[in-house]
Scaffold this active site. Structure first.
Site, PDB file in Angstrom:
ATOM      1  NE  ARG A 194      -3.109  -1.143   3.171  1.00 48.00           N
ATOM      2  CZ  ARG A 194      -3.539  -0.629   4.326  1.00 48.00           C
ATOM      3  NH1 ARG A 194      -4.141   0.531   4.347  1.00 48.00           N
ATOM      4  NH2 ARG A 194      -3.343  -1.272   5.452  1.00 48.00           N
ATOM      5  CG  ASP A 226       4.366  -2.271  10.060  1.00 52.88           C
ATOM      6  OD1 ASP A 226       4.463  -2.630  11.252  1.00 52.88           O
ATOM      7  OD2 ASP A 226       3.549  -2.772   9.262  1.00 52.88           O
ATOM      8  CD  GLU A 280      -4.521 -12.124  14.858  1.00 52.25           C
ATOM      9  OE1 GLU A 280      -4.375 -11.406  13.866  1.00 52.25           O
ATOM     10  OE2 GLU A 280      -4.192 -11.755  16.006  1.00 52.25           O
ATOM     11  CG  ASN A 319      31.860  26.554  -5.514  1.00 52.58           C
ATOM     12  OD1 ASN A 319      31.136  27.061  -6.365  1.00 52.58           O
ATOM     13  ND2 ASN A 319      31.462  25.573  -4.734  1.00 52.58           N
TER      14      ASN A 319
HETATM   15  C1  UD1 Z   1      -0.937  -8.499  13.729  1.00 49.06           C
HETATM   16  C2  UD1 Z   1      -1.414  -9.365  14.904  1.00 49.06           C
HETATM   17  C3  UD1 Z   1      -2.697  -8.770  15.455  1.00 49.06           C
HETATM   18  C4  UD1 Z   1      -2.484  -7.333  15.865  1.00 49.06           C
HETATM   19  C5  UD1 Z   1      -1.932  -6.513  14.706  1.00 49.06           C
HETATM   20  C6  UD1 Z   1      -1.533  -5.146  15.171  1.00 49.06           C
HETATM   21  C7  UD1 Z   1      -0.691 -11.625  14.408  1.00 49.06           C
HETATM   22  C8  UD1 Z   1      -1.135 -12.956  13.915  1.00 49.06           C
HETATM   23  N1  UD1 Z   1      -1.633 -10.689  14.428  1.00 49.06           N
HETATM   24  O1  UD1 Z   1      -1.920  -8.645  12.708  1.00 49.06           O
HETATM   25  O2  UD1 Z   1      -3.113  -9.520  16.582  1.00 49.06           O
HETATM   26  O3  UD1 Z   1      -3.683  -6.768  16.324  1.00 49.06           O
HETATM   27  O4  UD1 Z   1      -0.773  -7.159  14.156  1.00 49.06           O
HETATM   28  O5  UD1 Z   1      -1.185  -4.365  14.078  1.00 49.06           O
HETATM   29  O6  UD1 Z   1       0.445 -11.479  14.779  1.00 49.06           O
HETATM   30  N2  UD1 Z   1       5.358  -9.840   9.163  1.00 49.06           N
HETATM   31  C9  UD1 Z   1       6.476 -10.510   8.724  1.00 49.06           C
HETATM   32  N3  UD1 Z   1       6.329 -11.750   8.188  1.00 49.06           N
HETATM   33  C10 UD1 Z   1       5.133 -12.360   8.095  1.00 49.06           C
HETATM   34  C11 UD1 Z   1       3.979 -11.663   8.548  1.00 49.06           C
HETATM   35  C12 UD1 Z   1       4.129 -10.405   9.088  1.00 49.06           C
HETATM   36  O7  UD1 Z   1       7.596  -9.994   8.807  1.00 49.06           O
HETATM   37  O8  UD1 Z   1       5.082 -13.491   7.613  1.00 49.06           O
HETATM   38  C13 UD1 Z   1       5.510  -8.515   9.748  1.00 49.06           C
HETATM   39  C14 UD1 Z   1       4.872  -7.435   8.888  1.00 49.06           C
HETATM   40  O9  UD1 Z   1       5.825  -6.860   8.020  1.00 49.06           O
HETATM   41  C15 UD1 Z   1       4.394  -6.441   9.917  1.00 49.06           C
HETATM   42  C16 UD1 Z   1       4.100  -7.289  11.139  1.00 49.06           C
HETATM   43  O10 UD1 Z   1       4.826  -8.481  10.976  1.00 49.06           O
HETATM   44  O11 UD1 Z   1       5.398  -5.516  10.270  1.00 49.06           O
HETATM   45  C17 UD1 Z   1       2.622  -7.552  11.338  1.00 49.06           C
HETATM   46  O12 UD1 Z   1       2.113  -8.257  10.248  1.00 49.06           O
HETATM   47  P1  UD1 Z   1       0.669  -8.031   9.673  1.00 49.06           P
HETATM   48  O13 UD1 Z   1       0.441  -8.973   8.569  1.00 49.06           O
HETATM   49  O14 UD1 Z   1       0.442  -6.595   9.414  1.00 49.06           O
HETATM   50  O15 UD1 Z   1      -0.214  -8.486  10.932  1.00 49.06           O
HETATM   51  P2  UD1 Z   1      -1.731  -8.170  11.184  1.00 49.06           P
HETATM   52  O16 UD1 Z   1      -2.556  -9.059  10.360  1.00 49.06           O
HETATM   53  O17 UD1 Z   1      -1.961  -6.721  11.097  1.00 49.06           O
END
Ligand code: UD1
Ligand code: CA
Length: 444
Positions: free
Chosen positions: A18, A104, A156, A370
């Site tokens: 995004r 992030d 979740e 310069n």
């Molecule tokens: C996650 C949490 C959720 C929480 C939310 C807060 C889990 C399963 N869920 O959900 O409970 O409320 O964050 O924002 O943890 N990332 C990786 N590798 C992966 C997946 C994710 O590095 O395989 C990193 C992403 O880059 C990001 C972070 O982990 O920085 C969170 O991942 P994202 O997919 O955004 O999690 P949410 O579904 O938002």
């Protein structure tokens, strides 16, 4: 147990689609430096023994930015637990607390992390401490689910019942986990859920199931703002700018119109510094006490000594060093140049690759020439020298101490100390010529 060592895993494998960017999301800057470095700095301020950043394929840029902090590659994005599992080679059996942070979500403060560590240190020494928050507008976050013995699970949003979705306390994603249990718990996490991902959040119920305890700490939503789009990047920037401005003011700088001043993460402002409206600080600016920076200045890579006056409308570029009580006025650009104590460069001037001696006076419209299209050359102006307005100083060239350069000069040769140098066409005058010219033109 409070002094237990800590390690941090930063999850940064997300593509950040995004953002619509060629850059990995965590490399986008806040207050002049990549998000991921803000987080590493926060972690460093807690004396973490080890940090590791989890990246995705094609994110070498992150590795070079965070070095010497190691990165590990998560080849396929199979979920937050799978991401944490990639850190095993670096943190297996870590004898302390392992923090999980999101690359992030860069605004989390050291104070909040400390509160989580304190909670780990308190009886019953929970093996998992979750950072919770209460988003004003709900949102599709994981929910913290409690039982008779406290925190039991995180559900979740996609997997939650309608009742669970009403729970106000949400999971920020940040966790502090007892190192010795971390990877054995991670190994037990499956992916039988709505997204088919390995959820780190499952660690809570798995810990509880084997007789360990879990707890939580709460933080303000603002601190947990996640950056997924340019609009959210701008929101995070606003939060950080507000913090930086408040810090600067708390240390004794006056910001006349704080909201209009842009600071860099490393801006240093002394006491009794006054910053006018609409001043922009790029990285690497240090301002000593009693300096006044008037409105609409842009500064980057600059040191300013005590009592100097800058602007309005000055541009100070990398390598500018402004001495005590020196004056830099309007529409003056200074790059890679030392302006010594009490010197004045007050109007419409370009000074690049130069050294200006103490108390020298540089007239309006002076230009250091310069650059010849290939190399950059030095202009040295001695102490107490006076350079008349609209002079071009063709570098390399030296103007001696106390010398005077006549206005409008093009100076191509060195000028001795205390000499007068005039390098301009001699003026001629033809008496009555103008009147004769007008008469002639009228008769045509
Ligand atoms: C996650 C949490 C959720 C929480 C939310 C807060 C889990 C399963 N869920 O959900 O409970 O409320 O964050 O924002 O943890 N990332 C990786 N590798 C992966 C997946 C994710 O590095 O395989 C990193 C992403 O880059 C990001 C972070 O982990 O920085 C969170 O991942 P994202 O997919 O955004 O999690 P949410 O579904 O938002
Ligand atoms: Ca998210």
């Amino acid at each position: 147990m409070t002094n237990e060592s800590i390690a941090a895993i930063l999850l940064a494998a997300g593509q950040g689609t995004r953002m619509k960017s060629a850059k990995p999301k965590v490399m986008h800057a806040l207050a002049g430096r990549p998000m991921v470095l803000h987080l590493l700095d926060t972690v460093r301020s807690l004396d973490a023994a080890q940090s590791v950043v989890v990246t995705g394929p094609g994110m070498d840029e992150i590795a070079s930015a965070v070095a010497p902090v190691p990165t590990v590659l998560q080849q396929d994005r199979l979920g937050t637990a799978h991401a944490v599992a990639q850190a095993r080679p670096v943190l297996e059996n870590f004898p302390g607390t392992v923090l999980v942070l999101y690359g992030d979500t860069p605004l989390i403060t050291a104070a909040t992390i400390r509160a989580m560590l304190d909670r780990r240190a308190q009886a019953p020494h929970p093996s998992v401490v979750v950072l919770g928050f209460r988003p004003k507008n709900g949102g599709e976050y994981g929910r913290l689910v409690f039982g008779a013995n406290g925190l039991q699970a995180i559900v979740e949003y996609k997997d939650a019942t309608p009742e669970q979705r009403q729970i106000p306390l949400c999971n920020s994603g940040v966790m502090a986990i007892e190192g010795k249990h971390l990877f054995s718990l991670i190994d037990k996490i499956g992916n039988d859920n709505a997204k088919g991902e390995f959820y780190l959040t499952d660690i809570v119920k798995l810990a509880v199931a084997q007789g360990l305890t879990a707890s939580y700490v709460e933080a303000e939503e603002e601190e947990l703002l996640g950056v997924n789009s340019r609009a959210e990047l701008a929101e995070a920037e606003a939060v950080l700018q507000k913090r930086l401005r408040n810090n600067a003011m708390a240390r004794g700088a006056t910001l006349v119109d704080p909201a209009s001043v842009t600071l860099s993460w490393d801006t240093v402002l002394g006491r009794d510094v006054t910053i006018g409206p609409s001043v922009v600080f790029g990285p690497g600016v240090t301002v000593a006490d009693d300096v006044e920076i008037r409105p609409f200045c842009h500064l980057e890579g600059v040191t300013i000594a005590k009592g100097a006056q800058i602007g309005p409308f000055a541009r100070l570029r990398p390598g500018a060093a402004i001495g005590e009580q020196a004056h830099i006025g309007n529409f003056v650009e200074i790059k890679k140049a030392t302006v010594e104590a009490g010197a004045k460069v007050n109007h419409l001037t370009y000074i690049g690759d130069a050294k200006i001696g103490a108390k020298a006076n540089i007239g309006a419209g002076t230009i250091t020439c310069n650059y010849d299209g290939f190399g950059k050359y030095l202009t040295e102006i001695g102490a107490g020298a006076f350079v008349g307005s609209n002079s071009s100083l063709v570098a390399p060239v030296k103007i001696g101490d106390g010398a005077i350069v006549g206005a409008g000069s093009v100076i191509t040769k060195d000028v001795a100390a205390d000499a007068l140098a005039v390098g301009r066409g001699t003026q001629m005058e033809l008496p009555g010529w103008a009147e004769r010219f007008r008469d002639k033109m009228k008769k045509r």
